[in-house]
Design an enzyme around this catalytic site. Structure first.
Site, short mmCIF file in Angstrom:
data_model
loop_
_atom_site.label_atom_id
_atom_site.label_comp_id
_atom_site.label_asym_id
_atom_site.label_seq_id
_atom_site.Cartn_x
_atom_site.Cartn_y
_atom_site.Cartn_z
N ASP A 41 0.85 -1.21 0.00
CA ASP A 41 0.00 0.00 0.00
C ASP A 41 0.87 1.24 0.00
OD1 ASP A 41 -2.30 -1.80 1.93
OD2 ASP A 41 -2.69 -0.95 -0.03
N ASP A 184 -9.99 -5.70 -1.47
CA ASP A 184 -9.02 -5.10 -0.56
C ASP A 184 -9.75 -4.40 0.58
OD1 ASP A 184 -6.30 -2.68 -1.11
OD2 ASP A 184 -6.97 -3.79 0.67
C1 DX5 Z 1 -6.74 -0.37 3.16
C2 DX5 Z 1 -5.58 -1.27 2.95
C3 DX5 Z 1 -5.71 -2.77 3.08
C4 DX5 Z 1 -6.50 -3.44 4.08
C5 DX5 Z 1 -5.71 -3.96 5.29
O1 DX5 Z 1 -6.39 0.87 2.54
O2 DX5 Z 1 -5.24 -1.11 1.58
O3 DX5 Z 1 -4.40 -3.23 3.05
O4 DX5 Z 1 -7.54 -2.71 4.58
O5 DX5 Z 1 -6.31 -5.13 5.74
P1 DX5 Z 1 -7.44 -5.17 6.88
O6 DX5 Z 1 -8.61 -4.41 6.34
O7 DX5 Z 1 -7.72 -6.64 7.07
O8 DX5 Z 1 -6.85 -4.53 8.12
ZN ZN Z 2 -4.43 -1.87 -0.68
#
Ligand code: DX5
Ligand code: ZN
Length: 232
Positions: A41, A184
């Site tokens: 990310d 995602d």
């Molecule tokens: C949201 C992020 C994700 C994701 C993380 O911007 O891109 O990587 O939400 O995982 P969770 O939702 O399981 O914490």
């Molecule tokens: Zn992401």
């Protein structure tokens, strides 16, 4: 529900959720369990109100492991920033429909393709799925945000499962059965099989499952079993 021709499911752990002090062991677990992608990310504090992983992080990962990168660019004007990132054959690079003009986004997707990577168009929860029709000839996948981008640990936006199903049905009706749907956000052990049944094939897993509590290897195997069992 979902497509008759199911693409194989892939798991893409969100490294923003990985404990940086155990990253080496976590990557070993990924390699031992044949993880298909590493979700990176990238945030610029402008497109989303947060900062996250960057270019050096990607470069070091490329040196450390052969697992393909799945780079999620949550940045404004990605066309101007694309050259900063190391990517090539087998990698995925996603850019947001909402982050630049339509023409610049098409140019960005074509540039990603020209470098051998898979261009994915990322779509926020509030963006209607019908914007996808204009991108069909320049994408290999759709990154459907099931939370608002920028932060881990959120709850799935209501209506996300129905949106996955609509997008899968639209892609199949357009003869684009090979275009992937990556989901995602809040991909947990209960929702992942449902997302699979509705047509998703690439799963970004973070604090909600694989990179949450418990042994990473066990969590991966649990997620794989749930995804494999979702389609009978
Ligand atoms: C949201 C992020 C994700 C994701 C993380 O911007 O891109 O990587 O939400 O995982 P969770 O939702 O399981 O914490
Ligand atoms: Zn992401």
């Amino acid at each position: 529900m979902g497509s008759d021709i199911m693409l194989e499911s892939s798991i893409s752990p969100s490294l923003m959720c990985a404990d940086i002090f155990s990253l080496n062991e976590i990557i070993e677990d990924f390699e031992l369990n044949n993880i298909e992608y590493l979700h990176i990310d990238v945030m610029d504090g402008s497109f989303v109100p947060n900062f996250c992983l960057g270019t050096d992080y990607c470069r070091r990962l490329k040196k450390r492991t052969a697992i393909p990168l799945d780079i999620h660019l949550m940045v404004t004007e990605p066309l101007k920033k694309l050259e900063c990132f190391p990517f090539g054959n087998g990698d995925i690079v996603s850019v947001h429909h909402e982050s630049d003009s339509f023409q610049n986004t098409v140019d960005t997707l074509k540039l990603i393709k020209s470098k051998g990577a898979k261009p994915f168009i990322a779509v926020n929860p509030d963006t209607p799925a019908d914007i996808l029709s204009a991108y069909l000839d320049c994408i290999d996948g759709v990154l459907l945000m099931t939370v608002y981008p920028g932060f881990a640990g959120q709850q799935m936006v209501p209506g996300s499962l129905e949106k996955i199903e609509r997008v899968r049905a639209f892609l199949d009706s357009a003869g684009k059965e090979n275009i992937s749907i990556e989901v995602d956000g809040n991909v947990n052990y209960e929702k992942a099989p449902l997302m699979r049944q509705h047509g998703a094939d690439i799963f970004v897993v973070g604090t909600s499952s694989v990179l949450g509590p418990g042994n990473t290897g066990d969590n991966i195997r649990k997620m794989r079993n749930l995804l494999d069992g979702a389609i009978k």
